[in-house]
Design a protein around this motif. Structure first.
Motif, short mmCIF file in Angstrom:
data_model
loop_
_atom_site.label_atom_id
_atom_site.label_comp_id
_atom_site.label_asym_id
_atom_site.label_seq_id
_atom_site.Cartn_x
_atom_site.Cartn_y
_atom_site.Cartn_z
N ILE A 118 0.93 -1.26 0.09
CA ILE A 118 -0.22 -0.06 0.13
C ILE A 118 0.74 1.31 0.19
O ILE A 118 1.71 1.22 0.95
N PRO A 119 0.63 2.12 -0.95
CA PRO A 119 1.55 3.19 -1.08
C PRO A 119 1.12 4.36 -0.04
O PRO A 119 0.65 5.53 -0.12
N LEU A 120 1.67 4.17 1.24
CA LEU A 120 1.51 5.18 2.27
C LEU A 120 2.45 6.22 2.24
O LEU A 120 3.60 5.89 2.31
N PRO A 121 2.12 7.44 2.57
CA PRO A 121 2.91 8.61 2.62
C PRO A 121 4.04 8.44 3.89
O PRO A 121 5.22 8.86 3.87
N ASN A 122 3.45 7.73 4.92
CA ASN A 122 3.88 7.71 6.17
C ASN A 122 4.59 6.17 6.45
O ASN A 122 4.07 5.77 7.49
N MET A 123 4.63 5.47 5.45
CA MET A 123 5.01 3.86 5.78
C MET A 123 6.04 3.57 6.67
O MET A 123 5.75 2.65 7.49
N LYS A 124 7.01 4.59 6.58
CA LYS A 124 8.02 4.31 7.79
C LYS A 124 7.46 4.18 9.17
O LYS A 124 7.76 3.58 10.05
N ASP A 125 6.51 5.19 9.29
CA ASP A 125 6.07 5.50 10.73
C ASP A 125 5.13 4.31 11.01
O ASP A 125 5.03 3.93 12.24
N PHE A 126 4.36 3.85 10.14
CA PHE A 126 3.28 2.72 10.15
C PHE A 126 4.29 1.54 10.63
O PHE A 126 3.61 0.74 11.46
N VAL A 127 5.18 1.19 9.75
CA VAL A 127 5.82 0.00 10.00
C VAL A 127 6.42 0.04 11.30
O VAL A 127 6.64 -1.12 12.03
N ASN A 128 6.66 1.03 12.01
CA ASN A 128 7.51 1.11 13.31
C ASN A 128 6.82 1.35 14.50
O ASN A 128 7.28 1.84 15.64
N MET A 129 5.33 1.41 14.24
CA MET A 129 4.57 1.53 15.34
C MET A 129 4.71 0.42 16.22
O MET A 129 4.97 -0.66 15.98
N LYS A 130 4.67 0.65 17.68
CA LYS A 130 4.62 -0.25 18.62
C LYS A 130 3.28 -0.92 19.17
O LYS A 130 2.27 -0.17 19.44
N ALA A 131 3.23 -2.14 19.49
CA ALA A 131 2.24 -2.73 20.45
C ALA A 131 2.92 -3.41 21.82
O ALA A 131 3.70 -4.04 21.49
N HIS A 132 2.44 -2.52 22.50
CA HIS A 132 3.23 -2.76 23.91
C HIS A 132 4.60 -2.98 23.75
O HIS A 132 5.17 -3.78 24.51
N GLY A 133 5.30 -2.00 23.11
CA GLY A 133 6.80 -2.04 23.20
C GLY A 133 7.42 -2.92 21.85
O GLY A 133 8.51 -2.47 21.68
N HIS A 134 6.63 -3.54 21.26
CA HIS A 134 7.11 -4.40 20.13
C HIS A 134 6.85 -3.86 18.68
O HIS A 134 5.69 -3.59 18.47
N THR A 135 7.58 -3.70 17.97
CA THR A 135 7.36 -3.27 16.78
C THR A 135 7.33 -4.56 15.86
O THR A 135 7.54 -5.53 16.20
N ALA A 136 6.64 -4.39 14.60
CA ALA A 136 6.74 -5.50 13.62
C ALA A 136 7.44 -6.38 13.59
O ALA A 136 7.56 -7.62 13.39
N LEU A 137 8.69 -5.49 13.48
CA LEU A 137 10.20 -6.39 13.19
C LEU A 137 10.52 -7.07 14.66
O LEU A 137 11.15 -8.18 14.26
#
Length: 325
Positions: free
Chosen positions: A239-258
């Motif tokens: 999905i061509p998000l302008p803020n893709m980097k921010d989306f990918v690095n969002m945290k869920a209780h401290g954990h990123t998707a990575l």
């Protein structure tokens, strides 16, 4: 004629002057059967057509569950006239919610045209959108989404999830079942495709990728990565998000998707998911609440070394950020 204003429903009849039985909003509604259904209801005891049984079901709930469209329409007219179109049975389901779970898109559309509450919820807080997304019914979902902007795309059930979260989780369950049974299961393949289309439809109508579950703070990306759902991860990261980097690095209780991808020990898609995340801006230097970087969560031993193979430069980047503790 499609009714977009519920207030018009009380005066509208599908058999008005000059109208054919092939209506634009419900092309397969049979005018003759509808008249027969109306006559059937008019011959019944009034309380039977307007009251609820011991389970809270009205006659509309029953007709809807059985997929008897013309009977359901006639019953809906009767209940609408007495202000009981949204009566709830013992599990909190209105006739609209029953139509959704029974995969009856035409009845869903009929009920909405007559003024059924599109945002009504059951005892679990699930709206029509939640249920359509959970069960993976694209036709029903389309019927509901056609009522935009009245429908609430970001409604939360009592688990704190939006319809998009429900669609992602449900798709993951089917993909896991498919990986267990093998690609020869055509029924599961079809269901997986339908569920993925539900995710796509919700996003195309404006559902937010950034919405987080209330309990876990997970986005749909976290949910997809956590289950190793490679098909959904691929789709979301295209999905061509302008803020893709921010989306990918969002945290869920401290954990990123990575972090979650690094913890997919033994999953056959771990390496590809790591690469995809890194290619879309995932930051391998981010630490979770335990002060771990994603690289610290990779499996140890031979498998971990294989994931860090020099032939995979993106995954090498993950390891290059690891600090020795």
């Amino acid at each position: 004629m499609a009714i977009t204003d519920p207030s018009m429903a009380s005066s509208w009849s599908p058999l008005g002057p000059g109208q054919s039985s092939q209506l634009s909003f419900c092309p397969s509604l049979d005018a003759i059967k509808l008249e027969e259904a109306r006559m059937l209801l008019s011959g019944m005891d009034y309380s039977r057509t307007t009251c609820q049984d011991e389970d809270g079901d009205t006659i509309l709930h029953i007709y809807t569950a059985k997929g008897l469209r013309e009977c359901a329409f006639a019953a809906a007219e009767r209940l609408r006239d007495v202000g009981r179109l949204d009566a709830k049975e013992h599990k909190g389901k209105t006739a609209l919610l029953v139509a959704v779970t029974a995969n009856q898109p035409e009845i869903v559309q009929d009920l909405l045209s007559l003024g059924a509450d599109i945002n009504a919820c059951d005892v679990k807080g699930q709206t029509a959108l939640h249920l359509a997304a959970h069960y993976g019914f694209p036709g029903v979902l389309q019927a509901i989404l056609s009522r935009r902007p009245v429908v609430n795309l970001e409604a939360r059930n009592f688990e704190g999830m939006t319809p998009l979260h429900c669609a992602a989780i449900s798709h993951g369950v089917t993909m896991k079942a498919l990986s267990t049974t093998g690609l020869a299961d055509v029924n599961l393949q079809t269901k997986a495709a339908e569920k993925l289309s539900c995710v796509q439809m919700l996003l195309s109508e404006g559902a937010s990728l950034l919405s987080q579950e209330i309990k876990s703070n997970k986005t749909v990306l976290h949910l997809a990565v956590k289950e190793g759902n490679i098909d959904l991860v691929r789709y979301l990261l295209r999905i061509p998000l302008p803020n893709m980097k921010d989306f990918v690095n969002m945290k869920a209780h401290g954990h990123t998707a990575l972090h979650m991808a690094a913890g997919l020990h033994g999953n056959p898609h771990q390496e590809e998911i790591l690469q995809l995340l890194l290619s879309r801006g995932a930051d391998p230097s981010i630490r979770n609440l335990e002060n771990d970087q994603p690289a610290h969560l990779l499996q140890s031993g031979l498998q971990g070394e294989q994931v860090s193979c020099p032939s995979v430069p993106l995954v090498q980047l993950l390891f290059s950020s690891r600090v020795t503790r």
